[in-house]
Scaffold this motif. Structure first.
Motif, PDB file in Angstrom:
ATOM      1  N   PRO A  69       0.812  -1.224   0.000  1.00  0.00           N
ATOM      2  CA  PRO A  69       0.000   0.000   0.000  1.00  0.00           C
ATOM      3  C   PRO A  69       0.843   1.272   0.000  1.00  0.00           C
ATOM      4  CG  PRO A  69      -0.925  -1.597   1.518  1.00  0.00           C
ATOM      5  CD  PRO A  69       0.392  -2.157   1.067  1.00  0.00           C
ATOM      6  N   VAL A  70       0.360   2.264  -0.733  1.00  0.00           N
ATOM      7  CA  VAL A  70       1.035   3.558  -0.830  1.00  0.00           C
ATOM      8  C   VAL A  70       0.251   4.591  -0.026  1.00  0.00           C
ATOM      9  CG1 VAL A  70       1.699   5.431  -2.388  1.00  0.00           C
ATOM     10  CG2 VAL A  70       2.002   3.042  -3.099  1.00  0.00           C
ATOM     11  N   PHE A  71       0.930   5.232   0.920  1.00  0.00           N
ATOM     12  CA  PHE A  71       0.319   6.297   1.712  1.00  0.00           C
ATOM     13  C   PHE A  71       1.076   7.616   1.590  1.00  0.00           C
ATOM     14  CE2 PHE A  71      -0.666   2.305   3.994  1.00  0.00           C
ATOM     15  CZ  PHE A  71      -2.048   2.343   3.943  1.00  0.00           C
TER      16      PHE A  71
ATOM     17  N   ASN B  67       1.977   2.528  13.481  1.00  0.00           N
ATOM     18  CA  ASN B  67       2.792   2.079  14.612  1.00  0.00           C
ATOM     19  C   ASN B  67       3.413   0.705  14.404  1.00  0.00           C
ATOM     20  OD1 ASN B  67       2.213   4.423  16.093  1.00  0.00           O
ATOM     21  ND2 ASN B  67       0.344   3.533  16.956  1.00  0.00           N
ATOM     22  N   SER B  68       2.729  -0.175  13.662  1.00  0.00           N
ATOM     23  CA  SER B  68       3.202  -1.559  13.540  1.00  0.00           C
ATOM     24  C   SER B  68       3.940  -1.834  12.236  1.00  0.00           C
ATOM     25  CB  SER B  68       2.025  -2.532  13.674  1.00  0.00           C
ATOM     26  OG  SER B  68       1.103  -2.338  12.627  1.00  0.00           O
ATOM     27  N   GLU B  69       3.764  -0.941  11.253  1.00  0.00           N
ATOM     28  CA  GLU B  69       4.432  -1.118   9.965  1.00  0.00           C
ATOM     29  C   GLU B  69       5.167   0.165   9.588  1.00  0.00           C
ATOM     30  OE1 GLU B  69       1.781  -2.625   6.995  1.00  0.00           O
ATOM     31  OE2 GLU B  69       0.721  -3.897   8.416  1.00  0.00           O
ATOM     32  N   PRO B  70       6.355   0.369  10.154  1.00  0.00           N
ATOM     33  CA  PRO B  70       7.090   1.619   9.926  1.00  0.00           C
ATOM     34  C   PRO B  70       7.319   1.948   8.462  1.00  0.00           C
ATOM     35  CG  PRO B  70       8.124   0.310  11.657  1.00  0.00           C
ATOM     36  CD  PRO B  70       7.085  -0.556  11.034  1.00  0.00           C
ATOM     37  N   GLY B  71       7.468   0.943   7.642  1.00  0.00           N
ATOM     38  CA  GLY B  71       7.708   1.175   6.226  1.00  0.00           C
ATOM     39  C   GLY B  71       6.498   1.682   5.469  1.00  0.00           C
ATOM     40  N   ALA B  72       5.330   1.695   6.119  1.00  0.00           N
ATOM     41  CA  ALA B  72       4.110   2.134   5.435  1.00  0.00           C
ATOM     42  C   ALA B  72       4.109   3.633   5.171  1.00  0.00           C
ATOM     43  CB  ALA B  72       2.881   1.751   6.261  1.00  0.00           C
ATOM     44  N   ASP B  73       4.864   4.408   5.936  1.00  0.00           N
ATOM     45  CA  ASP B  73       4.975   5.859   5.730  1.00  0.00           C
ATOM     46  C   ASP B  73       3.636   6.575   5.882  1.00  0.00           C
ATOM     47  OD1 ASP B  73       7.714   5.963   5.330  1.00  0.00           O
ATOM     48  OD2 ASP B  73       7.548   5.556   3.187  1.00  0.00           O
ATOM     49  N   ILE B  74       2.879   6.223   6.910  1.00  0.00           N
ATOM     50  CA  ILE B  74       1.681   6.996   7.231  1.00  0.00           C
ATOM     51  C   ILE B  74       2.125   8.160   8.103  1.00  0.00           C
ATOM     52  CG2 ILE B  74      -0.518   7.010   8.472  1.00  0.00           C
ATOM     53  CD1 ILE B  74      -1.025   4.236   7.573  1.00  0.00           C
ATOM     54  N   SER B  75       1.973   9.356   7.586  1.00  0.00           N
ATOM     55  CA  SER B  75       2.500  10.542   8.269  1.00  0.00           C
ATOM     56  C   SER B  75       1.595  10.999   9.411  1.00  0.00           C
ATOM     57  CB  SER B  75       2.648  11.692   7.263  1.00  0.00           C
ATOM     58  OG  SER B  75       1.375  12.086   6.782  1.00  0.00           O
ATOM     59  N   ASP B  76       2.176  11.800  10.316  1.00  0.00           N
ATOM     60  CA  ASP B  76       1.389  12.405  11.391  1.00  0.00           C
ATOM     61  C   ASP B  76       0.321  13.324  10.807  1.00  0.00           C
ATOM     62  OD1 ASP B  76       2.938  11.107  13.253  1.00  0.00           O
ATOM     63  OD2 ASP B  76       4.292  12.811  13.581  1.00  0.00           O
ATOM     64  N   GLU B  77       0.652  13.957   9.685  1.00  0.00           N
ATOM     65  CA  GLU B  77      -0.310  14.847   9.040  1.00  0.00           C
ATOM     66  C   GLU B  77      -1.541  14.088   8.563  1.00  0.00           C
ATOM     67  OE1 GLU B  77      -0.583  17.854   5.171  1.00  0.00           O
ATOM     68  OE2 GLU B  77       1.332  16.940   5.728  1.00  0.00           O
ATOM     69  N   LEU B  78      -1.331  12.900   8.008  1.00  0.00           N
ATOM     70  CA  LEU B  78      -2.452  12.084   7.551  1.00  0.00           C
ATOM     71  C   LEU B  78      -3.300  11.626   8.736  1.00  0.00           C
ATOM     72  CD1 LEU B  78      -3.755  10.832   5.032  1.00  0.00           C
ATOM     73  CD2 LEU B  78      -2.343   8.804   5.401  1.00  0.00           C
ATOM     74  N   ILE B  79      -2.645  11.254   9.821  1.00  0.00           N
ATOM     75  CA  ILE B  79      -3.364  10.855  11.028  1.00  0.00           C
ATOM     76  C   ILE B  79      -4.212  12.019  11.550  1.00  0.00           C
ATOM     77  CG2 ILE B  79      -3.120  10.165  13.448  1.00  0.00           C
ATOM     78  CD1 ILE B  79      -2.472   7.887  11.604  1.00  0.00           C
ATOM     79  N   ARG B  80      -3.631  13.218  11.571  1.00  0.00           N
ATOM     80  CA  ARG B  80      -4.368  14.392  12.048  1.00  0.00           C
ATOM     81  C   ARG B  80      -5.563  14.680  11.140  1.00  0.00           C
ATOM     82  NH1 ARG B  80       0.870  16.403  13.225  1.00  0.00           N
ATOM     83  NH2 ARG B  80       0.968  17.450  11.195  1.00  0.00           N
ATOM     84  N   ARG B  81      -5.381  14.513   9.843  1.00  0.00           N
ATOM     85  CA  ARG B  81      -6.479  14.772   8.906  1.00  0.00           C
ATOM     86  C   ARG B  81      -7.671  13.866   9.212  1.00  0.00           C
ATOM     87  NH1 ARG B  81      -6.414  14.142   2.237  1.00  0.00           N
ATOM     88  NH2 ARG B  81      -8.690  14.048   2.025  1.00  0.00           N
ATOM     89  N   ILE B  82      -7.408  12.592   9.450  1.00  0.00           N
ATOM     90  CA  ILE B  82      -8.495  11.662   9.756  1.00  0.00           C
ATOM     91  C   ILE B  82      -9.114  11.996  11.107  1.00  0.00           C
ATOM     92  CG2 ILE B  82      -9.080   9.238  10.147  1.00  0.00           C
ATOM     93  CD1 ILE B  82      -6.765   8.506   8.258  1.00  0.00           C
TER      94      ILE B  82
END
Length: 290
Positions: free
Chosen positions: A188-190, A227-242
């Motif tokens: 998956p691409v994030f 948190n569990s898949e560091p290579g996924a590159d889910i940013s803090d900004e994306l988390i805040r958006r959700i």
């Protein structure tokens, strides 16, 4: 136009993943497929991911063909030996399934049948070579077939956490391509910045690369992956958006749609993965302008 022809002509392809039921009630699977018929190039049918018993991918693929939708069928080495794998491949061809995705077999730790024994008689590279041999009219032992099947085979790149792991996956992907894979599905691409770096390294593969777009159904799922898949590159900004969204479910759909729209300029296709929320696929395609 068939998936194989679109890949060969370098056209953008859209794949949607749909799981078979854990049981024989096919109503949801068929209804979800009908809702996106004509909007995707093929439906990808997994085969007992994570060791969870479901109706076989072969049956799911046939159901899709009956609905007039092209299929990409998963094949693993975990659950079947070389005899069964070759037999299933030939059966798939006869039943109208010519696209096979050779996928890494997950460990049985999450299986609902903990005592099940893994097989792994051959590996992914050997399975791809076997599919190519079948297409050439001979089985793995060199015995001639009475009628040869034809396959468009693909492979996957496993999730990676760093450049060292990525280099290892790309080297393995090269071996898979040499064995017969004609397209590659990515994790998956994030993060588009990270994907662009990946594409720069992967351009030497010289086959169509199809990134996965994963639907973030909730804040909890996004946080878990981050948190569990560091290579996924889910940013803090994306988390805040959700987190800030008044409708987090809708926000996840928008994010998936936006990601597809951007990837149309950066890759040769996408595979949309919803893990049980296949009924949301039309909304994601709407958000992507497809």
């Amino acid at each position: 136009m068939s998936l194989q022809k679109k890949l060969s002509s370098k056209e953008f392809v859209v794949l949607a993943e749909m799981h078979t039921p854990k049981g024989v009630n096919i109503a949801r699977l068929v209804n979800d497929a009908r809702r996106i018929k004509g909007r995707v190039d093929a439906i990808v049918v997994p085969d007992m991911d994570n060791g969870i018993v479901r109706m076989s991918a072969l049956a799911g693929g046939v159901l899709m063909r009956q609905e007039g939708i092209e299929t990409v069928m998963h094949m693993y080495c975990r659950d079947r030996n070389r005899l069964a794998l070759q037999g299933d491949a030939m059966a798939a061809h006869v039943l109208g399934i010519q696209n096979i995705l050779v996928v890494h077999s997950e460990e049985m730790s999450q299986s609902d049948h903990r005592e099940a024994q893994t097989v792994n008689d051959i590996d992914e590279v050997e399975l791809l070579a076997a599919l190519r041999s079948l297409s050439g009219g001979r089985d793995m032992e060199g015995f001639e077939l009475d009628g040869a099947p034809a396959f468009t085979a693909g492979c996957t790149i496993a999730p990676y956490e760093n450049d060292k792991e990525l280099d290892k996956e790309l080297e393995l992907a090269k071996r898979k391509i040499e064995a017969g894979a004609s397209f590659v599905i990515t994790p998956p691409v994030f993060d588009m910045g990270g994907f662009e770096k990946f594409m720069e390294k992967a351009k030497g593969l010289a086959v169509p690369i199809i990134p996965t777009v994963f639907l973030l159904k909730s804040l909890a799922i996004a946080q878990y992956i981050a948190n569990s898949e560091p290579g996924a590159d889910i940013s803090d900004e994306l988390i805040r958006r959700i987190r800030k969204s008044p409708d987090r479910e809708l926000e996840g759909i928008k994010i998936a749609g936006e990601t597809i729209a951007v990837l149309r300029r950066a890759a040769q296709g996408v595979k949309v993965q919803t893990l049980g929320w296949e009924h949301k696929l039309p909304d994601i395609l709407d958000a992507a302008g497809i």
